[in-house]
Design a protein around this motif. Structure first.
Motif, PDB file in Angstrom:
ATOM      1  N   SER A  73       0.831  -1.193   0.000  1.00 44.40           N
ATOM      2  CA  SER A  73       0.000   0.000   0.000  1.00 44.40           C
ATOM      3  C   SER A  73       0.868   1.245   0.000  1.00 44.40           C
ATOM      4  N   THR A  74       0.488   2.208  -0.830  1.00 44.67           N
ATOM      5  CA  THR A  74       1.150   3.502  -0.784  1.00 44.67           C
ATOM      6  C   THR A  74       0.641   4.277   0.431  1.00 44.67           C
ATOM      7  N   ILE A  89       7.951   1.834  -2.549  1.00 43.01           N
ATOM      8  CA  ILE A  89       6.948   0.789  -2.347  1.00 43.01           C
ATOM      9  C   ILE A  89       6.479   0.244  -3.697  1.00 43.01           C
ATOM     10  N   ALA A  90       6.222   1.149  -4.632  1.00 42.78           N
ATOM     11  CA  ALA A  90       5.780   0.721  -5.966  1.00 42.78           C
ATOM     12  C   ALA A  90       6.860  -0.113  -6.654  1.00 42.78           C
ATOM     13  N   PRO A  99       0.596  -7.380  -5.886  1.00 47.99           N
ATOM     14  CA  PRO A  99      -0.331  -6.256  -6.024  1.00 47.99           C
ATOM     15  C   PRO A  99       0.124  -5.004  -5.274  1.00 47.99           C
ATOM     16  N   LEU A 100      -0.178  -3.867  -5.865  1.00 46.46           N
ATOM     17  CA  LEU A 100       0.038  -2.566  -5.247  1.00 46.46           C
ATOM     18  C   LEU A 100      -1.307  -1.878  -5.142  1.00 46.46           C
ATOM     19  N   TRP A 101      -1.692  -1.538  -3.936  1.00 43.77           N
ATOM     20  CA  TRP A 101      -2.932  -0.794  -3.690  1.00 43.77           C
ATOM     21  C   TRP A 101      -2.540   0.660  -3.480  1.00 43.77           C
ATOM     22  N   ASN A 102      -3.050   1.537  -4.333  1.00 49.04           N
ATOM     23  CA  ASN A 102      -2.695   2.944  -4.279  1.00 49.04           C
ATOM     24  C   ASN A 102      -3.662   3.703  -3.361  1.00 49.04           C
ATOM     25  N   ALA A 139      -9.784  -3.092  -3.900  1.00 45.90           N
ATOM     26  CA  ALA A 139      -8.529  -3.730  -4.306  1.00 45.90           C
ATOM     27  C   ALA A 139      -8.586  -5.228  -4.028  1.00 45.90           C
ATOM     28  N   LEU A 140      -9.083  -5.585  -2.857  1.00 44.16           N
ATOM     29  CA  LEU A 140      -9.193  -6.998  -2.502  1.00 44.16           C
ATOM     30  C   LEU A 140     -10.131  -7.733  -3.465  1.00 44.16           C
ATOM     31  N   HIS A 141     -11.232  -7.082  -3.829  1.00 46.04           N
ATOM     32  CA  HIS A 141     -12.166  -7.667  -4.789  1.00 46.04           C
ATOM     33  C   HIS A 141     -11.498  -7.863  -6.146  1.00 46.04           C
TER      34      HIS A 141
END
Length: 168
Positions: A73-74, A89-90, A99-102, A139-141
């Motif tokens: 996560s950012t 992080i990215a 996965p990266l959640w912004n 994001a999880l979905h």
């Protein structure tokens, strides 16, 4: 917690964690997560972005080794070195193919970009927490949908250890 503290046994909760166990190891051992949102800041003086990035890499490596899908996560607050932290992080997400959640983007539409002006940098408004949490669910979905598309079964694995019935 910061990326440093989650890897330090000094921050582990006594009585719940084993001696010399890190909070990350304790969490993974106790809860057996399938996925793990990693949303940690630096919480130390500026100029340590490379060290933070290295610690995030270590957290990702430990998670993957334990069979957990890490979701990086950012940070929503990009004051100070926040922008550089988010870039690090990215890069870890890209290098690790995870996965990266912004979460930064999730609050940009809010007044003050979701930062609580009364409390200062580093603190989100209530509306920002709501937007951030909703974004995490989305994001999880999306990750679940991609796993299903790839053929990963949606059903959890069958338990191999008996569940004790406390009612008998």
């Amino acid at each position: 917690m910061s990326a440093a503290s989650v890897l330090s046994p000094l921050w582990a909760e006594p009585g719940r964690c084993n001696p010399s166990e890190t909070p990350l190891d304790c969490e993974l051992r106790r809860n057996h997560p399938a996925v793990l949102f990693i949303n940690l800041g630096m919480n130390w003086p500026e100029g340590n972005v490379p060290r933070h990035t290295d610690l995030v890499r270590q957290i990702v490596r430990v998670s993957i080794e334990r069979g957990v899908l890490p979701i990086l996560s950012t940070q929503a607050d990009t004051s100070g070195e926040g922008g550089a932290i988010n870039q690090g992080i990215a890069q870890v997400a890209l290098d690790s193919d995870i996965p990266l959640w912004n979460s930064w983007r999730a609050v940009q539409h809010l007044p003050g970009h979701g930062i609580d002006v009364d409390r200062g940098a580093g603190y989100l408004t209530v509306e920002a927490w709501d937007a951030r949490n909703f974004s995490a669910l989305r994001a999880l979905h999306a990750i679940l949908a991609e796993l299903l598309r790839m053929g990963v079964p949606a059903e959890p694995p069958v338990r191999t250890t008996p569940v004790l019935d406390s009612g008998s």
